[in-house]
Design a protein around this motif. Structure first.
Motif, PDB file in Angstrom:
ATOM      1  N   ARG A  48       0.849  -1.237  -0.020  1.00 34.87           N
ATOM      2  CA  ARG A  48       0.036  -0.073   0.031  1.00 34.87           C
ATOM      3  C   ARG A  48       1.003   1.276  -0.155  1.00 34.87           C
ATOM      4  N   PRO A  49       0.250   2.186  -0.477  1.00 34.66           N
ATOM      5  CA  PRO A  49       1.201   3.538  -0.178  1.00 34.66           C
ATOM      6  C   PRO A  49       1.959   3.738   1.225  1.00 34.66           C
ATOM      7  N   ASN A  50       3.216   3.862   1.115  1.00 34.88           N
ATOM      8  CA  ASN A  50       4.117   4.086   2.234  1.00 34.88           C
ATOM      9  C   ASN A  50       4.355   2.813   3.125  1.00 34.88           C
ATOM     10  N   TYR A  51       4.156   1.610   2.451  1.00 36.96           N
ATOM     11  CA  TYR A  51       4.389   0.395   3.069  1.00 36.96           C
ATOM     12  C   TYR A  51       4.428  -0.735   2.124  1.00 36.96           C
ATOM     13  N   ALA A  52       5.541  -1.828   2.309  1.00 40.58           N
ATOM     14  CA  ALA A  52       5.649  -2.600   1.393  1.00 40.58           C
ATOM     15  C   ALA A  52       6.317  -3.782   2.371  1.00 40.58           C
ATOM     16  N   GLU A  53       5.641  -5.015   1.982  1.00 43.58           N
ATOM     17  CA  GLU A  53       6.290  -6.189   2.659  1.00 43.58           C
ATOM     18  C   GLU A  53       6.350  -7.628   2.061  1.00 43.58           C
ATOM     19  N   LEU A  54       7.358  -7.985   1.828  1.00 44.63           N
ATOM     20  CA  LEU A  54       7.532  -9.337   1.153  1.00 44.63           C
ATOM     21  C   LEU A  54       8.615 -10.327   2.080  1.00 44.63           C
ATOM     22  N   MET A  82      11.396  -1.857  -1.283  1.00 45.04           N
ATOM     23  CA  MET A  82      11.205  -0.408  -1.554  1.00 45.04           C
ATOM     24  C   MET A  82      10.910   0.177  -3.100  1.00 45.04           C
ATOM     25  N   GLY A  83      11.355  -0.580  -4.001  1.00 49.92           N
ATOM     26  CA  GLY A  83      10.787  -0.297  -5.301  1.00 49.92           C
ATOM     27  C   GLY A  83       9.144  -0.288  -5.386  1.00 49.92           C
ATOM     28  N   ALA A  84       8.822  -1.548  -4.841  1.00 48.54           N
ATOM     29  CA  ALA A  84       7.303  -1.479  -4.836  1.00 48.54           C
ATOM     30  C   ALA A  84       6.703  -0.338  -4.055  1.00 48.54           C
ATOM     31  N   LEU A  85       7.356   0.056  -2.995  1.00 52.63           N
ATOM     32  CA  LEU A  85       6.636   1.037  -2.153  1.00 52.63           C
ATOM     33  C   LEU A  85       6.805   2.379  -2.811  1.00 52.63           C
ATOM     34  N   ALA A  86       7.662   2.596  -3.572  1.00 54.06           N
ATOM     35  CA  ALA A  86       8.182   3.805  -4.456  1.00 54.06           C
ATOM     36  C   ALA A  86       6.951   3.823  -5.509  1.00 54.06           C
ATOM     37  N   GLU A  87       6.816   2.702  -6.192  1.00 51.66           N
ATOM     38  CA  GLU A  87       5.927   2.635  -7.316  1.00 51.66           C
ATOM     39  C   GLU A  87       4.549   3.147  -6.947  1.00 51.66           C
ATOM     40  N   VAL A  88       4.069   2.522  -5.974  1.00 51.51           N
ATOM     41  CA  VAL A  88       2.702   2.632  -5.592  1.00 51.51           C
ATOM     42  C   VAL A  88       2.587   3.932  -4.683  1.00 51.51           C
ATOM     43  N   THR A  89       3.593   4.527  -4.085  1.00 48.98           N
ATOM     44  CA  THR A  89       3.438   5.758  -3.427  1.00 48.98           C
ATOM     45  C   THR A  89       3.564   7.153  -4.145  1.00 48.98           C
ATOM     46  N   GLU A 122       4.188  12.752   4.303  1.00 50.32           N
ATOM     47  CA  GLU A 122       4.720  13.940   3.861  1.00 50.32           C
ATOM     48  C   GLU A 122       6.128  13.921   3.242  1.00 50.32           C
ATOM     49  N   GLN A 123       6.808  12.800   3.300  1.00 46.85           N
ATOM     50  CA  GLN A 123       8.042  12.755   2.565  1.00 46.85           C
ATOM     51  C   GLN A 123       7.889  12.853   1.054  1.00 46.85           C
ATOM     52  N   TRP A 124       6.792  12.560   0.555  1.00 44.29           N
ATOM     53  CA  TRP A 124       6.605  12.568  -0.730  1.00 44.29           C
ATOM     54  C   TRP A 124       6.149  13.890  -1.464  1.00 44.29           C
ATOM     55  N   THR A 125       5.715  14.834  -0.644  1.00 40.86           N
ATOM     56  CA  THR A 125       5.087  15.978  -1.149  1.00 40.86           C
ATOM     57  C   THR A 125       6.123  17.277  -0.911  1.00 40.86           C
ATOM     58  N   GLY A 126       7.278  17.120  -0.327  1.00 36.40           N
ATOM     59  CA  GLY A 126       8.232  18.368  -0.322  1.00 36.40           C
ATOM     60  C   GLY A 126       8.999  18.392  -1.446  1.00 36.40           C
ATOM     61  N   ASP A 127       9.601  19.532  -1.618  1.00 36.51           N
ATOM     62  CA  ASP A 127      10.602  19.839  -2.444  1.00 36.51           C
ATOM     63  C   ASP A 127      12.123  19.336  -2.599  1.00 36.51           C
ATOM     64  N   ASP A 128      12.577  18.668  -1.240  1.00 39.01           N
ATOM     65  CA  ASP A 128      13.712  17.760  -1.216  1.00 39.01           C
ATOM     66  C   ASP A 128      13.831  16.643  -1.998  1.00 39.01           C
ATOM     67  N   PRO A 129      14.591  16.359  -2.869  1.00 33.68           N
ATOM     68  CA  PRO A 129      14.651  15.138  -3.870  1.00 33.68           C
ATOM     69  C   PRO A 129      15.142  14.085  -3.039  1.00 33.68           C
ATOM     70  N   ASP A 130      15.838  14.161  -1.949  1.00 35.32           N
ATOM     71  CA  ASP A 130      16.571  13.338  -1.215  1.00 35.32           C
ATOM     72  C   ASP A 130      15.368  12.727  -0.353  1.00 35.32           C
ATOM     73  N   LEU A 131      15.108  11.630  -0.692  1.00 30.04           N
ATOM     74  CA  LEU A 131      13.972  10.687   0.127  1.00 30.04           C
ATOM     75  C   LEU A 131      14.644   9.481   0.857  1.00 30.04           C
ATOM     76  N   PRO A 132      14.551   9.423   2.218  1.00 26.20           N
ATOM     77  CA  PRO A 132      15.049   8.071   2.693  1.00 26.20           C
ATOM     78  C   PRO A 132      13.867   7.170   2.937  1.00 26.20           C
ATOM     79  N   VAL A 133      14.028   5.892   2.612  1.00 28.46           N
ATOM     80  CA  VAL A 133      13.016   4.814   2.745  1.00 28.46           C
ATOM     81  C   VAL A 133      13.653   4.066   3.942  1.00 28.46           C
ATOM     82  N   ARG A 134      12.943   3.885   5.000  1.00 25.65           N
ATOM     83  CA  ARG A 134      13.280   2.807   6.088  1.00 25.65           C
ATOM     84  C   ARG A 134      13.111   1.387   5.704  1.00 25.65           C
ATOM     85  N   VAL A 135      14.072   0.777   5.873  1.00 26.51           N
ATOM     86  CA  VAL A 135      13.836  -0.596   5.546  1.00 26.51           C
ATOM     87  C   VAL A 135      14.525  -1.502   6.636  1.00 26.51           C
TER      88      VAL A 135
END
Length: 159
Positions: A48-54, A82-89, A122-135
């Motif tokens: 789902r947006p902001n969460y992926a588990e495999l 992370m890639g699946a999360l990014a694609e759906v978010t 909120e990480q996806w709405t800002g102008d900072d192009p550097d986006l950390p994904v917690r894994v």
């Protein structure tokens, strides 16, 4: 809705085959998009947006010399989540690319491993192009075996 999220919903809500088989169908299709992911035989369990588990099944093909899940197989699982999360978010007007990964191996990976990726909306709405994904990767007994951050570079799509 993104193509990946649409595929997830279509495959996991198939009335004839059920959610479990639908998740397997999705996992196979996702691994074909980036064939290297197929080496770990990922089994997506939640998306789902902001969460992926495999799940990475513990099998000989991903073992290291001591019979546990190899560190690079773990990283492959984290990157797939992370890639699946990014694609759906990601918003429709942006694109992403992985920029780096920092992980720590914290325990032996001696069971199937759940790979989890998370962000905050909120990480996806800002102008900072550097986006950390917690894994993180979690053993069957709940022990975290790997954890860290995958950094994405998120920019507007070119017109």
């Amino acid at each position: 809705m993104s193509a990946v999220l649409n595929l997830w919903k279509q495959t996991t809500q198939l009335p004839v085959v059920g959610s479990l088989v639908g998740k397997r169908v999705f996992s196979l299709a996702f691994a074909q998009k980036a064939p290297y992911f197929a080496t770990i035989r990922p089994r997506f369990t939640e998306l789902r947006p902001n969460y992926a588990e495999l799940l990475i099944p513990k099998r000989r093909g991903v073992h290291n010399h001591i019979g546990t899940v190899h560190a690079i197989a773990l990283c492959n699982g984290l990157e797939a989540a992370m890639g699946a999360l990014a694609e759906v978010t990601i918003p429709a007007d942006k694109r992403w690319i992985p920029k780096g990964m920092d992980v720590a191996y914290t325990a032996k990976a001696d069971s199937d491993i759940r790979c989890i990726a998370e962000t905050d909306p909120e990480q996806w709405t800002g102008d900072d192009p550097d986006l950390p994904v917690r894994v993180r990767g979690v053993r069957a007994d709940g022990e975290v075996v790997i954890e860290g951050v995958i950094r994405l570079w998120v920019t507007p799509k070119k017109r």
